[in-house]
Design a protein around this motif. Structure first.
Motif, mmCIF file in Angstrom:
data_model
loop_
_atom_site.group_PDB
_atom_site.id
_atom_site.type_symbol
_atom_site.label_atom_id
_atom_site.label_comp_id
_atom_site.label_asym_id
_atom_site.label_seq_id
_atom_site.Cartn_x
_atom_site.Cartn_y
_atom_site.Cartn_z
ATOM 1 N N GLN A 108 -29.797 25.011 84.503
ATOM 2 C CA GLN A 108 -28.946 26.197 84.411
ATOM 3 C C GLN A 108 -27.897 26.272 85.519
ATOM 4 O OE1 GLN A 108 -29.157 28.307 81.844
ATOM 5 N NE2 GLN A 108 -30.715 26.957 81.018
ATOM 6 N N HIS A 109 -28.202 25.666 86.675
ATOM 7 C CA HIS A 109 -27.321 25.883 87.820
ATOM 8 C C HIS A 109 -25.985 25.168 87.728
ATOM 9 C CE1 HIS A 109 -29.571 22.195 88.795
ATOM 10 N NE2 HIS A 109 -28.435 21.818 89.369
ATOM 11 N N ILE A 110 -25.852 24.245 86.752
ATOM 12 C CA ILE A 110 -24.591 23.498 86.692
ATOM 13 C C ILE A 110 -23.424 24.400 86.302
ATOM 14 C CG2 ILE A 110 -24.781 22.761 84.282
ATOM 15 C CD1 ILE A 110 -23.691 20.030 85.217
ATOM 16 N N GLY A 111 -23.696 25.501 85.648
ATOM 17 C CA GLY A 111 -22.628 26.454 85.327
ATOM 18 C C GLY A 111 -21.928 26.164 84.020
ATOM 19 N N ALA A 112 -22.315 25.101 83.307
ATOM 20 C CA ALA A 112 -21.710 24.789 82.007
ATOM 21 C C ALA A 112 -22.659 23.897 81.225
ATOM 22 C CB ALA A 112 -20.369 24.083 82.208
ATOM 23 N N GLU A 170 -15.090 36.277 86.556
ATOM 24 C CA GLU A 170 -14.785 35.297 87.598
ATOM 25 C C GLU A 170 -14.127 34.070 86.995
ATOM 26 O OE1 GLU A 170 -17.938 34.173 90.192
ATOM 27 O OE2 GLU A 170 -18.626 36.228 90.438
ATOM 28 N N ALA A 171 -14.611 33.665 85.817
ATOM 29 C CA ALA A 171 -14.060 32.478 85.173
ATOM 30 C C ALA A 171 -12.565 32.631 84.934
ATOM 31 C CB ALA A 171 -14.771 32.231 83.853
ATOM 32 N N PHE A 172 -12.138 33.877 84.675
ATOM 33 C CA PHE A 172 -10.712 34.098 84.444
ATOM 34 C C PHE A 172 -9.951 34.341 85.734
ATOM 35 C CE2 PHE A 172 -12.239 35.265 80.158
ATOM 36 C CZ PHE A 172 -11.496 34.335 79.461
ATOM 37 N N VAL A 193 -13.044 22.481 89.711
ATOM 38 C CA VAL A 193 -14.330 22.745 90.351
ATOM 39 C C VAL A 193 -14.839 24.097 89.858
ATOM 40 C CG1 VAL A 193 -15.541 23.093 92.531
ATOM 41 C CG2 VAL A 193 -13.684 21.417 92.395
ATOM 42 N N ILE A 194 -15.970 24.089 89.135
ATOM 43 C CA ILE A 194 -16.543 25.345 88.624
ATOM 44 C C ILE A 194 -17.269 26.066 89.757
ATOM 45 C CG2 ILE A 194 -18.139 26.369 86.956
ATOM 46 C CD1 ILE A 194 -17.671 23.814 85.247
ATOM 47 N N GLU A 195 -18.124 25.345 90.439
ATOM 48 C CA GLU A 195 -18.819 25.886 91.610
ATOM 49 C C GLU A 195 -19.279 24.723 92.473
ATOM 50 O OE1 GLU A 195 -23.336 26.590 90.160
ATOM 51 O OE2 GLU A 195 -21.891 28.005 89.332
ATOM 52 N N ALA A 196 -19.603 25.015 93.730
ATOM 53 C CA ALA A 196 -20.026 23.951 94.647
ATOM 54 C C ALA A 196 -21.016 24.522 95.650
ATOM 55 C CB ALA A 196 -18.813 23.360 95.361
ATOM 56 N N ASN A 256 -19.954 21.061 91.003
ATOM 57 C CA ASN A 256 -20.053 21.112 89.547
ATOM 58 C C ASN A 256 -18.629 21.213 89.004
ATOM 59 O OD1 ASN A 256 -22.884 21.236 89.779
ATOM 60 N ND2 ASN A 256 -22.766 23.453 90.100
ATOM 61 N N ILE A 257 -18.195 20.173 88.309
ATOM 62 C CA ILE A 257 -16.797 20.135 87.875
ATOM 63 C C ILE A 257 -16.698 20.035 86.364
ATOM 64 C CG2 ILE A 257 -16.116 19.036 90.054
ATOM 65 C CD1 ILE A 257 -15.681 16.445 88.409
ATOM 66 N N LEU A 258 -15.533 20.432 85.862
ATOM 67 C CA LEU A 258 -15.224 20.313 84.440
ATOM 68 C C LEU A 258 -14.042 19.361 84.328
ATOM 69 C CD1 LEU A 258 -15.540 21.366 81.472
ATOM 70 C CD2 LEU A 258 -13.781 23.047 82.042
ATOM 71 N N VAL A 259 -14.272 18.200 83.739
ATOM 72 C CA VAL A 259 -13.188 17.222 83.554
ATOM 73 C C VAL A 259 -12.278 17.736 82.439
ATOM 74 C CG1 VAL A 259 -12.619 14.819 83.022
ATOM 75 C CG2 VAL A 259 -14.720 15.349 84.270
ATOM 76 N N GLN A 260 -10.984 17.858 82.747
ATOM 77 C CA GLN A 260 -10.046 18.388 81.754
ATOM 78 C C GLN A 260 -9.181 17.309 81.120
ATOM 79 O OE1 GLN A 260 -8.324 21.320 84.493
ATOM 80 N NE2 GLN A 260 -9.086 22.943 83.184
#
Length: 731
Positions: free
Chosen positions: A269-273, A292-294, A412-415, A426-430
């Motif tokens: 769950q902690h990955i955020g996505a 926060e996401a926005f 970077v979603i969170e670190a 925790n990153i989201l590759v775009q």
């Protein structure tokens, strides 16, 4: 006719190059620089415009005319040297006599004069010949000087000294030139670019405005990609809505029924996505709080989500946080899908939800709008598949594409800092594909990807677009919302991080992130920085919110448009401050106050929060601020109380009140109020304040003093004196 440049032609007709370029621009002739060659037809247009068609012909024949004038001058000198009696007839006779070699005594004087004249004439001819021989030597130098036109780059504003250095002349010479032109300046005086460019033209220099380059923007700048290289990518979705409307239940239902791997318990769950699959296509869900996401991502200039799912309970309808969620999604400019949850309850009423959302410009498709409404139930899992299909349909309409065959770029979603692993991001590759071993930079951090895990904790060697991963190997913990990019090598990554640190430090020092406030609103409107005034309205009741919103929108004018970003009921909270900070807006509160966390965040983010109890005060303040007439507010503060013990009469001074300071203090700068039987009989400044015979600035509690009042002498024993000052209330 020889080809001429603009500046040569300008010199020839005695007109500035700037004027010629202006005329050519009016006639749509594409010549932009003084060094450009000007065609003959363009010359004719300029001459016709300036009514100087014959001027060039005169200029061309100048040399011939000067020769004739020189010869004429020589003849005039001959005539001056001759006697009064030797006129034209004598000259004719002399010429004849010279031809016939006669020795007439009558003409002997004339012959002498002629000899003298001839000598002078020959000298003049020799001088003219010498001048003509010297002239060709000087002409090339002039032509060289004409052609050496420099191009210099000047900033938006600069000092006279800096301009002189750019022009390579002495600053004193430039100051003198401007003084003769009627402008008194000093070498440290600043001038704008337009003035500097006009001065530079006089020194044969063409000025170009310096373009300010944001180093971080340049580093993050991307080239446009070919359409052929783009392939469809999974949509990134965020779920938001009011408390207890079933967001978490809906996410759990989606996870447990549609994860790629059936091992639902393996999800970290902690990955955020996390990623789910529907009809063979993937969907990425962000598990961070919706607001926060926005706002947090948007505040840093990055967009994280493509679609927002607004969860509304069918039995509860639209609530304050629902409205807040709509405001955040609209401010971010993302597509909204409404999931009407709890449809399994007997009191569920989807039509009521549709009716309430119409007020917030979300109109259902079956009502003639374009917003997708999906009835779902997290408990019975009814409508989950339909919701996922609608997400894929919306993504298809948005044509979400990315190029996987390029250097990776993501968010970077969170670190966090893990004791065993070190910095974990925790990153989201775009865009592109991230590989293990790639060197990356994220804000002020850089490093090499040592390991990469997906949302189920499995190790990966690569991650494509719209894939959330957990990476190890950064030298520090990056901020949430930072853009992470893959670089060619470690040196490039380190340079990126160092540039980011340097630019961030300069930005903090210059305080370039100027937050909008009513106090400086007018100056920012005048400077052109504000075209739209964003306002967030919070009140104790919904009726007040609507009234304020309508009243403030009417204040819009030609220069600035008032836009209500969000309006809601309840106290001012952190979410409101976050939205105001991201949108550079002002918060106006009616009969509500910010909580402690919101107050601290507002001070930190420099968000202007205004609190009112009367609607007209708010409207007047905003209107006055837009006109630049917002007056400061002052508050009276009593600093001391005195009692008159004895009265003294002094000639030339008036009545002196011998007084005793009962409480506080009295200062020379304070205003006093005299009370007799609790009635104010005088209010004004002090003429003098003394202790014994000495003038003093203040007298404190327990001491005596002598007071003289400005233009007032009717003071009596036992009168009470109040000393007060006016303090400006921070707005």
């Amino acid at each position: 006719m020889a080809k001429l440049r603009v500046h040569e032609f300008a010199k020839q007709i005695d007109v500035s190059s700037k004027e010629i370029l202006r005329i050519l621009k009016e006639h749509n002739i594409d010549i932009k620089a003084a060094m450009s060659i000007i065609p003959e037809e363009a010359m004719d247009i300029v001459k016709k415009e300036l009514n100087i068609s014959d001027k060039t012909e005169n200029v061309e024949h100048t040399k011939e005319e000067t020769k004739k004038n020189n010869n004429g001058n020589a003849k005039n000198k001959d005539e001056k040297n001759n006697n009064a009696g030797s006129s034209k007839n004598n000259r004719d006779n002399n010429v004849k006599n010279n031809k016939n070699n006669s020795n007439n005594n009558n003409n002997s004087n004339n012959n002498k004069n002629n000899r003298n004249g001839n000598n002078k004439n020959s000298n003049m001819k020799n001088k003219n010949i010498n001048k003509q021989q010297e002239a060709p030597k000087q002409q090339p130098k002039e032509q060289e000087e004409e052609e050496t036109i420099k191009v210099i780059t000047l900033p938006e504003t600069l000092t006279i000294k800096e301009l002189a250095d750019k022009l390579k002349i002495q600053a004193s010479a430039l100051v003198k030139k401007m003084f003769l032109a009627g402008k008194i300046v000093t070498i440290n005086q600043e001038i704008d670019f337009d003035t500097a460019s006009e001065i530079a033209l006089e020194y044969n220099c063409i000025a170009e405005e310096e373009v300010k380059v944001n180093a971080i923007e340049e580093l993050l700048k991307e080239d446009e990609e070919n359409e052929e290289d783009l392939v469809p990518r999974p949509p990134v979705v965020c779920v938001m809505g009011h408390v207890d409307h079933g967001k978490t239940s809906l996410l759990d239902a989606i996870r447990s029924t549609n994860v790629i791997s059936q091992e639902a318990g393996g999800i970290t769950q902690h990955i955020g996505a996390y990623v789910v699959e529907c009809n063979g296509q993937k969907i990425t869900f962000l598990d961070t709080p919706g607001h926060e996401a926005f706002t947090a991502m948007r505040m840093r200039g990055a967009m994280s989500t493509d679609i927002a799912i607004l969860v509304v309970a069918a039995d509860d309808g639209v609530m304050p946080q629902t409205v807040e969620a709509i405001s955040h999604a609209k401010a971010a400019g993302v597509e909204i899908i409404v999931a009407v949850n709890k449809m399994d309850k007997p009191s569920a009423n989807i039509e009521r939800v549709k009716q309430e959302l119409v007020e917030h410009e979300l109109v259902a498709e079956d009502w003639g709008g374009d917003t997708i409404f999906v009835p779902v139930s997290a408990r019975t899992r009814e409508g989950i598949d339909t919701l996922l299909e609608m997400i894929l349909l919306t993504a298809e309409m948005k044509e979400l594409k990315a190029n996987p065959n390029r250097k990776a770029r993501g968010l970077v979603i969170e670190a966090k800092l893990d004791k065993g692993k070190g910095p974990v991001a925790n990153i989201l590759v775009q865009k592109g594909t991230l590989h293990v071993g790639d060197t990356v930079a994220a804000g002020s951090c850089h490093g090499k990807i040592r390991a990469m895990m997906d949302d189920k904790g499995r190790r990966l060697k690569e991650a494509g677009p719209s894939t959330p991963v957990e990476v190890l190997g950064l030298n520090d913990v990056p901020n949430a919302g930072e853009i992470i990019i893959a670089t060619e090598n470690e040196k490039e990554a380190r340079n990126f991080a160092e540039t980011f640190i340097r630019e961030s430090r300069e930005r903090l020092l210059d305080d370039t992130k100027s937050k909008l406030s009513l106090d400086d609103l007018f100056s920012q409107i005048q400077a052109g920085n504000v075209k739209e005034l964003g306002i967030i309205v919070k009140a104790d009741v919904q009726g007040s919110v609507e009234a304020v919103k309508q009243s403030l929108v009417k204040l819009s004018n030609d220069e600035v448009v008032v836009k209500i970003i969000h309006g809601g009921v309840g106290a001012i909270n952190e979410s409101d401050v976050s939205l105001a900070s991201a949108s550079n807006a002002i918060i106006i509160g009616f009969n509500v106050r910010p909580d402690n966390m919101a107050k601290q965040m507002a001070e930190r983010e420099k968000v202007d929060v205004r609190l009112y109890r009367v609607i007209y005060n708010a409207i007047e303040d905003v209107e006055a601020a837009m006109k630049g007439m917002l007056d400061p507010e002052y508050e009276e503060k009593v600093i001391g109380q005195l009692e008159v013990r004895q009265i003294y009469k002094a000639s030339g001074v008036g009545t002196i009140a011998g007084s005793y300071v009962v409480k506080g203090k009295i200062t020379k700068a304070s205003t006093v109020r005299i009370l007799r039987d609790s009635v104010v009989i005088y209010e004004g400044p002090l003429a003098s304040l003394k202790r014994f015979k000495d003038d003093v600035k203040e007298v404190t509690e327990g001491y005596e003093c002598g007071l003289v009042f400005e233009k007032f002498n009717d003071v009596k024993e036992m009168d009470i004196i109040e000393a007060y000052i006016m303090e400006e209330i921070p707005r």
